[in-house]
Motif scaffolding. Structure first.
Motif, PDB file in Angstrom:
ATOM      1  N   MET A  75      -8.786 -28.093  27.603  1.00 17.46           N
ATOM      2  CA  MET A  75      -7.529 -28.124  25.663  1.00 17.46           C
ATOM      3  C   MET A  75      -6.253 -27.900  26.270  1.00 17.46           C
ATOM      4  O   MET A  75      -6.078 -27.209  26.445  1.00 17.46           O
ATOM      5  CB  MET A  75      -7.674 -27.525  24.847  1.00 17.46           C
ATOM      6  N   VAL A  76      -5.513 -29.311  25.602  1.00 18.04           N
ATOM      7  CA  VAL A  76      -4.086 -29.359  26.259  1.00 18.04           C
ATOM      8  C   VAL A  76      -3.463 -29.899  25.287  1.00 18.04           C
ATOM      9  O   VAL A  76      -4.153 -30.472  24.429  1.00 18.04           O
ATOM     10  CB  VAL A  76      -3.676 -29.594  27.601  1.00 18.04           C
ATOM     11  N   GLU A  77      -1.866 -29.442  25.013  1.00 20.88           N
ATOM     12  CA  GLU A  77      -0.969 -29.970  24.207  1.00 20.88           C
ATOM     13  C   GLU A  77      -0.423 -31.162  24.395  1.00 20.88           C
ATOM     14  O   GLU A  77       0.381 -31.141  25.568  1.00 20.88           O
ATOM     15  CB  GLU A  77      -0.238 -28.482  23.203  1.00 20.88           C
ATOM     16  N   LYS A  78       0.505 -31.887  23.474  1.00 17.10           N
ATOM     17  CA  LYS A  78       1.042 -32.774  24.003  1.00 17.10           C
ATOM     18  C   LYS A  78       2.695 -32.408  24.672  1.00 17.10           C
ATOM     19  O   LYS A  78       3.013 -32.907  25.947  1.00 17.10           O
ATOM     20  CB  LYS A  78       1.665 -33.708  22.981  1.00 17.10           C
ATOM     21  N   SER A  79       3.281 -31.202  24.366  1.00 15.10           N
ATOM     22  CA  SER A  79       4.423 -30.277  24.370  1.00 15.10           C
ATOM     23  C   SER A  79       4.032 -29.856  25.989  1.00 15.10           C
ATOM     24  O   SER A  79       5.211 -29.887  26.681  1.00 15.10           O
ATOM     25  CB  SER A  79       4.822 -29.098  24.260  1.00 15.10           C
ATOM     26  N   GLU A  80       2.752 -29.998  26.782  1.00 15.14           N
ATOM     27  CA  GLU A  80       2.580 -29.212  27.933  1.00 15.14           C
ATOM     28  C   GLU A  80       2.588 -30.772  28.912  1.00 15.14           C
ATOM     29  O   GLU A  80       2.686 -30.429  30.140  1.00 15.14           O
ATOM     30  CB  GLU A  80       0.994 -28.247  27.843  1.00 15.14           C
ATOM     31  N   ILE A  81       0.884 -31.528  28.938  1.00 15.96           N
ATOM     32  CA  ILE A  81       1.027 -32.631  29.280  1.00 15.96           C
ATOM     33  C   ILE A  81       1.146 -34.417  28.845  1.00 15.96           C
ATOM     34  O   ILE A  81       0.025 -33.737  28.103  1.00 15.96           O
ATOM     35  CB  ILE A  81      -0.232 -32.165  29.845  1.00 15.96           C
ATOM     36  N   ASN A 109     -11.094 -36.025  28.863  1.00 11.96           N
ATOM     37  CA  ASN A 109     -10.271 -36.052  29.142  1.00 11.96           C
ATOM     38  C   ASN A 109      -9.374 -36.812  30.139  1.00 11.96           C
ATOM     39  O   ASN A 109      -9.987 -36.933  31.129  1.00 11.96           O
ATOM     40  CB  ASN A 109      -9.250 -34.815  29.687  1.00 11.96           C
ATOM     41  N   PHE A 110      -8.304 -38.255  29.742  1.00 14.43           N
ATOM     42  CA  PHE A 110      -8.090 -38.811  31.346  1.00 14.43           C
ATOM     43  C   PHE A 110      -6.529 -38.581  30.962  1.00 14.43           C
ATOM     44  O   PHE A 110      -5.892 -39.337  30.019  1.00 14.43           O
ATOM     45  CB  PHE A 110      -8.874 -40.430  30.690  1.00 14.43           C
ATOM     46  N   GLU A 111      -5.967 -39.340  32.296  1.00 14.48           N
ATOM     47  CA  GLU A 111      -4.795 -39.332  31.802  1.00 14.48           C
ATOM     48  C   GLU A 111      -3.873 -40.691  31.952  1.00 14.48           C
ATOM     49  O   GLU A 111      -4.809 -42.065  32.147  1.00 14.48           O
ATOM     50  CB  GLU A 111      -3.876 -39.103  33.676  1.00 14.48           C
ATOM     51  N   PHE A 112      -3.231 -40.617  31.355  1.00  9.21           N
ATOM     52  CA  PHE A 112      -2.598 -41.777  31.528  1.00  9.21           C
ATOM     53  C   PHE A 112      -2.783 -42.611  32.665  1.00  9.21           C
ATOM     54  O   PHE A 112      -1.554 -42.142  33.360  1.00  9.21           O
ATOM     55  CB  PHE A 112      -1.689 -42.064  30.542  1.00  9.21           C
ATOM     56  N   ASP A 113      -1.715 -44.089  32.580  1.00 14.14           N
ATOM     57  CA  ASP A 113      -1.497 -44.473  33.771  1.00 14.14           C
ATOM     58  C   ASP A 113      -0.695 -44.614  34.150  1.00 14.14           C
ATOM     59  O   ASP A 113       0.754 -44.915  35.119  1.00 14.14           O
ATOM     60  CB  ASP A 113      -2.163 -46.242  33.814  1.00 14.14           C
ATOM     61  N   ILE A 114       0.154 -44.444  32.957  1.00 14.07           N
ATOM     62  CA  ILE A 114       1.983 -44.202  32.661  1.00 14.07           C
ATOM     63  C   ILE A 114       2.159 -43.256  32.836  1.00 14.07           C
ATOM     64  O   ILE A 114       1.891 -43.249  31.179  1.00 14.07           O
ATOM     65  CB  ILE A 114       2.164 -45.397  31.781  1.00 14.07           C
ATOM     66  N   THR A 115       2.434 -42.330  33.374  1.00 16.90           N
ATOM     67  CA  THR A 115       2.710 -40.583  32.767  1.00 16.90           C
ATOM     68  C   THR A 115       3.852 -40.708  31.624  1.00 16.90           C
ATOM     69  O   THR A 115       4.061 -39.347  30.840  1.00 16.90           O
ATOM     70  CB  THR A 115       2.956 -39.739  34.005  1.00 16.90           C
ATOM     71  N   LEU A 172       7.992 -44.921  29.227  1.00 14.94           N
ATOM     72  CA  LEU A 172       8.320 -46.349  29.547  1.00 14.94           C
ATOM     73  C   LEU A 172       6.793 -46.718  28.984  1.00 14.94           C
ATOM     74  O   LEU A 172       6.644 -47.707  28.398  1.00 14.94           O
ATOM     75  CB  LEU A 172       7.806 -46.192  31.224  1.00 14.94           C
ATOM     76  N   ARG A 173       5.532 -45.601  28.772  1.00 13.60           N
ATOM     77  CA  ARG A 173       4.750 -46.287  28.099  1.00 13.60           C
ATOM     78  C   ARG A 173       4.596 -46.797  26.561  1.00 13.60           C
ATOM     79  O   ARG A 173       3.889 -48.066  26.134  1.00 13.60           O
ATOM     80  CB  ARG A 173       2.880 -44.852  27.930  1.00 13.60           C
ATOM     81  N   ARG A 174       5.342 -46.364  25.601  1.00 15.80           N
ATOM     82  CA  ARG A 174       5.091 -46.671  24.605  1.00 15.80           C
ATOM     83  C   ARG A 174       6.667 -47.807  24.310  1.00 15.80           C
ATOM     84  O   ARG A 174       6.608 -48.894  23.805  1.00 15.80           O
ATOM     85  CB  ARG A 174       6.666 -45.614  23.647  1.00 15.80           C
ATOM     86  N   TYR A 215      -7.489 -50.694  35.197  1.00 15.19           N
ATOM     87  CA  TYR A 215      -6.064 -51.575  35.210  1.00 15.19           C
ATOM     88  C   TYR A 215      -5.143 -50.837  36.008  1.00 15.19           C
ATOM     89  O   TYR A 215      -4.399 -51.539  36.802  1.00 15.19           O
ATOM     90  CB  TYR A 215      -5.684 -51.851  34.104  1.00 15.19           C
ATOM     91  N   ASN A 216      -5.241 -50.066  36.022  1.00 14.26           N
ATOM     92  CA  ASN A 216      -3.943 -48.880  36.379  1.00 14.26           C
ATOM     93  C   ASN A 216      -2.559 -50.247  35.864  1.00 14.26           C
ATOM     94  O   ASN A 216      -1.570 -50.472  37.285  1.00 14.26           O
ATOM     95  CB  ASN A 216      -3.698 -48.582  37.664  1.00 14.26           C
ATOM     96  N   ILE A 217      -2.062 -50.397  34.730  1.00 17.13           N
ATOM     97  CA  ILE A 217      -1.111 -50.563  34.814  1.00 17.13           C
ATOM     98  C   ILE A 217      -0.085 -49.723  34.554  1.00 17.13           C
ATOM     99  O   ILE A 217       0.526 -49.183  34.332  1.00 17.13           O
ATOM    100  CB  ILE A 217      -2.088 -51.520  32.907  1.00 17.13           C
ATOM    101  N   GLY A 218       1.158 -50.766  34.881  1.00 14.71           N
ATOM    102  CA  GLY A 218       2.474 -50.863  34.964  1.00 14.71           C
ATOM    103  C   GLY A 218       3.210 -50.917  33.478  1.00 14.71           C
ATOM    104  O   GLY A 218       2.998 -52.230  33.275  1.00 14.71           O
ATOM    105  N   PRO A 219       4.095 -51.037  33.918  1.00 15.19           N
ATOM    106  CA  PRO A 219       5.061 -50.674  32.833  1.00 15.19           C
ATOM    107  C   PRO A 219       5.950 -51.763  32.224  1.00 15.19           C
ATOM    108  O   PRO A 219       6.405 -52.220  31.205  1.00 15.19           O
ATOM    109  CB  PRO A 219       6.141 -49.402  32.825  1.00 15.19           C
ATOM    110  N   GLN A 220       5.439 -52.610  33.038  1.00  9.74           N
ATOM    111  CA  GLN A 220       6.114 -54.894  32.615  1.00  9.74           C
ATOM    112  C   GLN A 220       5.200 -55.370  32.697  1.00  9.74           C
ATOM    113  O   GLN A 220       5.143 -56.527  32.658  1.00  9.74           O
ATOM    114  CB  GLN A 220       7.051 -54.688  34.173  1.00  9.74           C
ATOM    115  N   GLU A 221       4.042 -54.441  32.650  1.00 15.71           N
ATOM    116  CA  GLU A 221       2.742 -55.916  32.338  1.00 15.71           C
ATOM    117  C   GLU A 221       2.212 -56.024  31.120  1.00 15.71           C
ATOM    118  O   GLU A 221       1.144 -56.071  30.860  1.00 15.71           O
ATOM    119  CB  GLU A 221       1.624 -55.049  33.447  1.00 15.71           C
ATOM    120  N   TYR A 222       2.818 -56.311  29.967  1.00 18.96           N
ATOM    121  CA  TYR A 222       3.450 -56.326  28.905  1.00 18.96           C
ATOM    122  C   TYR A 222       2.280 -57.736  28.796  1.00 18.96           C
ATOM    123  O   TYR A 222       1.516 -58.080  27.628  1.00 18.96           O
ATOM    124  CB  TYR A 222       4.553 -56.323  28.523  1.00 18.96           C
ATOM    125  N   VAL A 223       2.465 -58.599  29.668  1.00 17.79           N
ATOM    126  CA  VAL A 223       1.523 -59.703  29.791  1.00 17.79           C
ATOM    127  C   VAL A 223       0.396 -60.058  30.070  1.00 17.79           C
ATOM    128  O   VAL A 223      -0.569 -60.254  29.237  1.00 17.79           O
ATOM    129  CB  VAL A 223       2.586 -61.228  29.834  1.00 17.79           C
TER     130      VAL A 223
END
Length: 264
Positions: free
Chosen positions: A6-12, A31-37, A41-43, A214-222
């Motif tokens: 159990m974690v908070e957004k402010s922590e991780i 719990n899953f880690e985002f591919d883009i931490t 960049l993620r948003r 997918y391990n998606i990258g921050p520029q792979e919007y298409v």
């Protein structure tokens, strides 16, 4: 035994809670880690491919106008179109390299735009064969735009319940406007736009949190915009499994136990 962290957004900020619908067995929280931490960049990626989705929805408007002028036997076409759509999307899902690298990713984007616009038009014209049919894509565009604007800030978490709340508020405002115009029925028939908008945020979470690998990258919007369409068969399968197949298997296990357990 799995350990629940159990974690908070402010922590991780790179940790996301998996939606219950995505769990194979239904009830354990993961719990899953985002591919883009990096949350910025993620948003930014989310805003970009949500913008592409809005452009795809805009393409539905001329498709509706064309099909209003030249009507088709929608009852027969709908089932055929859904079967072919699931087949093509399944192929795109299995061979994901087609939609990841250029120039084929732009071809897949074009095909998914045409397929999505056609299917949406057939479904809507089967309900309402007047120019009020434009309400559905307009509401959906406003809903996706509101989600895109919400993702522009980093102060508040973008959870599914907040996204669903935004979607319901937008649809409620359109219903209120329809009530003033005495057009509630036409707008209420387009209620499926809330489900389609919810699917967008559902698959966004699933896609960015490693659920598809997918391990998606921050520029792979298409690539991300194509995924929203091509992930549909897997989403439908998970929903059918949760609502029907799991219940059938539970019933089979219950009857199987009847042959093994003693009453007294």
């Amino acid at each position: 035994m799995d350990t629940i962290l159990m974690v908070e957004k402010s922590e991780i900020p790179g940790i996301a809670i998996q939606c219950e619908l995505l769990l194979p067995n239904g009830h354990l929280q993961r719990n899953f880690e985002f591919d883009i931490t990096n949350i910025g960049l993620r948003r930014r990626l989310v805003r970009r491919f949500y913008g592409i989705l809005i452009l795809q929805l805009v393409f539905t408007l001329p498709c509706l106008e064309l099909m209003l002028k030249y009507p088709l036997p929608y009852n027969y076409i709908m089932s055929i179109a859904m079967f072919l759509t699931m087949f093509l999307y399944t192929c795109f899902y299995v061979w994901r390299e087609w939609r990841r690298f250029g120039p084929f990713n732009y071809l897949v984007l074009f095909l998914t735009t045409c397929i999505g616009s056609f299917n949406r038009s057939v479904y809507l014209l089967n309900l309402v064969q007047s120019h009020w049919v434009y309400v559905y894509p307009v509401i959906l565009i406003v809903e996706i735009l509101a989600l895109m604007l919400y993702s522009a800030q980093e102060r508040f978490r973008f959870t599914q319940i907040r996204g669903i709340s935004i979607i319901c508020i937008i649809f409620g405002l359109f219903l209120l406007l329809a009530y003033r115009l005495n057009r509630v029925v036409e707008v209420f028939l387009g209620m499926a736009c809330t489900v389609e908008a919810w699917y967008v945020i559902y698959d966004t979470h699933f896609m960015l949190c490693g659920g598809h690998g997918y391990n998606i990258g921050p520029q792979e919007y298409v690539f991300a915009a194509c995924n929203i369409h091509c992930d549909l068969p897997k989403g439908v399968w998970r929903l059918m499994k949760m609502l029907f197949f799991n219940q059938i298997m539970d019933a089979i296990r219950m009857f199987r136990e009847c042959f093994r357990t003693e009453v007294c």
